[in-house]
Design a protein around this motif. Structure first.
Motif, short mmCIF file in Angstrom:
data_model
loop_
_atom_site.label_atom_id
_atom_site.label_comp_id
_atom_site.label_asym_id
_atom_site.label_seq_id
_atom_site.Cartn_x
_atom_site.Cartn_y
_atom_site.Cartn_z
N UNK A 160 0.60 -1.31 0.07
CA UNK A 160 -0.05 -0.41 0.10
C UNK A 160 0.74 1.20 -0.04
N UNK A 161 0.61 2.46 -0.79
CA UNK A 161 1.62 3.48 -1.05
C UNK A 161 1.10 4.00 0.55
N UNK A 162 2.34 5.11 0.88
CA UNK A 162 1.97 6.35 1.14
C UNK A 162 0.60 7.00 1.39
N UNK A 268 -11.36 5.08 -10.20
CA UNK A 268 -11.51 6.22 -10.17
C UNK A 268 -13.10 6.49 -10.56
N UNK A 269 -13.21 5.68 -11.54
CA UNK A 269 -14.21 5.24 -11.83
C UNK A 269 -15.16 4.34 -11.87
N UNK A 270 -14.57 3.47 -10.54
CA UNK A 270 -15.20 2.65 -10.48
C UNK A 270 -16.27 3.91 -8.72
N UNK A 271 -15.30 4.37 -8.14
CA UNK A 271 -15.42 5.55 -6.90
C UNK A 271 -16.57 6.22 -7.97
N UNK A 297 -4.61 -2.29 -2.76
CA UNK A 297 -3.55 -1.32 -1.63
C UNK A 297 -4.18 -0.06 -2.09
N UNK A 298 -4.37 0.57 -3.61
CA UNK A 298 -4.97 1.89 -3.46
C UNK A 298 -5.89 2.30 -2.65
N UNK A 299 -6.74 1.56 -2.46
CA UNK A 299 -8.29 1.57 -1.75
C UNK A 299 -8.81 1.20 -0.56
N UNK A 300 -8.52 2.36 0.38
CA UNK A 300 -8.67 2.75 1.00
C UNK A 300 -10.69 2.52 1.68
N UNK A 301 -11.42 2.69 1.03
CA UNK A 301 -13.04 2.96 1.60
C UNK A 301 -13.79 2.21 0.87
N UNK A 302 -13.47 0.74 0.25
CA UNK A 302 -14.20 -0.49 0.44
C UNK A 302 -14.42 -0.58 -1.11
N UNK A 324 -10.61 -9.92 1.11
CA UNK A 324 -10.87 -8.36 1.71
C UNK A 324 -11.35 -7.29 1.69
N UNK A 325 -12.30 -7.75 2.86
CA UNK A 325 -13.76 -6.27 2.23
C UNK A 325 -13.91 -5.66 3.26
N UNK A 326 -13.21 -4.50 2.78
CA UNK A 326 -14.26 -3.01 4.32
C UNK A 326 -15.69 -2.42 4.18
N UNK A 327 -16.48 -2.33 5.26
CA UNK A 327 -17.57 -1.93 5.23
C UNK A 327 -19.10 -3.20 5.23
#
Length: 469
Positions: A160-162, A268-271, A297-302, A324-327
């Protein structure tokens, strides 16, 4: 001598039985002894052999008789046609990639690496150790062993990037293989009767899982560099889909790896559409020339539901994967898993965790990378030398497969039959298209056994192509 005499007598009696009517009585033991010059013990042994073969039956105090062979009545399963109705899924037969390899044949069709590419010593030792633990006798947690969940989370967090909040163990669910995970994800995230965007071509198992879940597939063209972001955006807008299934890293079957820009564009399109990317990272441990870079690794909002399996890299017998699934989406997937499998064997989880946490695991992956590169290059060179009419648009940087296009007009089913007759199994590419195939492709696995026979296999494919009308 007795064995020779018995063998001769059995052969003679089999011929006699073949010409005798059912129910005919065999000559007496005394007559057989006199006729064939053998002892009563040899006669008794020969009769027992015939009885074991089902050719005669003995009736105590009466004699031995030629057995009446009844022609079995064909079973009537016609009633099941009405009871079952039409199949719900698009694919009702086992994939051709799962065919067994006949003796001495060359198998390029399978989706699994050869045994020598697996960490056999680590796996055997891990299973032995796991069998001595409580995992062998207790029920595992519904969402998986905490230590294994933490390992999967750490693996993703490491890339995951900073600035991106990494996944944690509480975001992870352990699954009995990625195939069952796809079924649960499609049911929980998409739902029957709703559209799901998929790359075309894409993994045949995902097509099957989506069809069985009643999901409507929407193909998005994808090639050696992945899909065009404009095509992805257009498909979301036209269908109102809530998910896009893709393999951004060493896609099966094309071998494509998305660039960093494409990963950012699709995320970006998915978001933008309030949707999910279902990322199947099946080949994470099968890198050759590049490193895996999951979109998750670029996604932290699920927005990314991330799936990773150990089946290909550890062992087909340790069917352990993770999502790995958030929310809230995690709880929906967990609920679906509970309804179908309740929990994953703790013994398998413990063994898998043991393997991937051994220091030798990383050494093994480095060795596999070298071996995969050699096998890939060997098959590429063999195709270019012996099947120049096959167009290989892309040499994959990881994974297990090549995706060459055969000459236009090639009958893939006939080509596969002609290859198999000559001792080579290939996988026609039709199975990887959710709609009509974009061309006559075949998938060839370069990680299978007998790489020293790749040139022979390529020559056979060329011969099979020449034999087609």
């Amino acid at each position: 001598m007795d064995n020779d005499s018995s063998g001769r007598l059995v052969a003679a009696l089999r011929e006699w039985v073949a010409n005798a009517p059912a129910g005919a009585r065999l000559p007496s033991s005394r007559a057989l002894c006199a006729e064939h010059g053998v002892s009563p013990v040899t006669v008794a042994k020969a009769v027992r052999t015939l009885a074991a073969l089902g050719l005669v039956e003995s009736r105590p105090g009466v004699g031995t008789f030629v057995r009446l062979v009844r022609t079995p009545r064909p079973s009537d399963h016609g009633w099941q046609t009405a009871a079952l109705g039409a199949p719900h899924g698009r694919l009702s037969r086992t994939s051709g990639t799962q065919r067994a390899v006949p003796p001495d044949a060359i198998g390029l069709h399978s989706g699994y690496p050869a045994r020598e590419l697996l960490p056999e010593r680590l796996v055997r030792a891990a299973i032995t150790r796991a069998a001595r633990t409580e995992a062998a006798l207790t029920r595992a947690p519904a969402d998986g062993l905490p230590e294994l969940r933490a390992w999967f989370a750490t693996e993703l967090a490491a890339v995951a990037p900073v600035g991106v909040t990494p996944a944690t163990a509480r975001d992870v669910l352990i699954l009995p293989g990625s195939q069952s995970g796809l079924s649960s994800i499609f049911r929980a995230v998409v739902g029957a009767g709703r559209p799901l965007l998929v790359e075309s071509p894409t993994y045949w198992g995902a097509i099957l899982a989506a069809a069985q879940a009643g999901v409507d597939l929407v193909p998005v063209p994808s090639g050696p560099r992945g899909p065009d972001p404009d095509d992805v955006a257009r498909a979301f807008e036209q269908t109102g889909a809530r998910a896009f299934y893709a393999q951004p890293t060493y896609a099966n079957p094309t071998g494509a790896q998305w660039s960093e820009q494409l990963r950012l564009d699709v995320l970006g399109i998915v978001r933008q559409h309030g949707a999910y990317l279902v990322e199947d990272d099946w080949a994470h441990d099968l890198a050759i020339d590049t490193e895996p870079s999951p979109v998750a690794a670029l996604d932290d909002d699920g927005h990314v539901v991330y799936l990773r399996s150990l089946t290909k890299s550890v062992s087909p017998s340790l069917r352990v994967a993770a999502v790995v699934a958030r929310g809230p989406v995690r709880e929906r997937i967990l609920a679906d898993r509970g309804a179908t499998s309740m929990y994953v064997s703790g013994l398998l989880q413990a063994a898998a965790l043991d393997v991937v946490t051994q220091p030798a695991w990383r050494s093994h992956l480095r060795s596999v990378r070298t071996q995969l590169r050699a096998r890939r290059d060997l098959l590429v060179d063999a195709l270019r030398e012996h099947v120049p009419d096959a167009l290989l648009e892309h040499v994959p940087s990881g994974g297990l497969n090549l995706w060459p296009r055969m000459p236009d007009g090639t009958d893939l089913a006939q080509l596969a039959r002609e290859c198999e007759v000559r001792g080579v199994l290939v996988a026609p590419g039709d199975e990887w298209f959710p709609a009509e195939p974009a061309g006559p492709y075949v998938r060839l696995n370069f990680s299978g056994p007998d790489p020293e026979r790749f040139r022979e296999a390529a020559r056979t494919i060329a011969e099979a192509l020449r034999s087609l009308p």
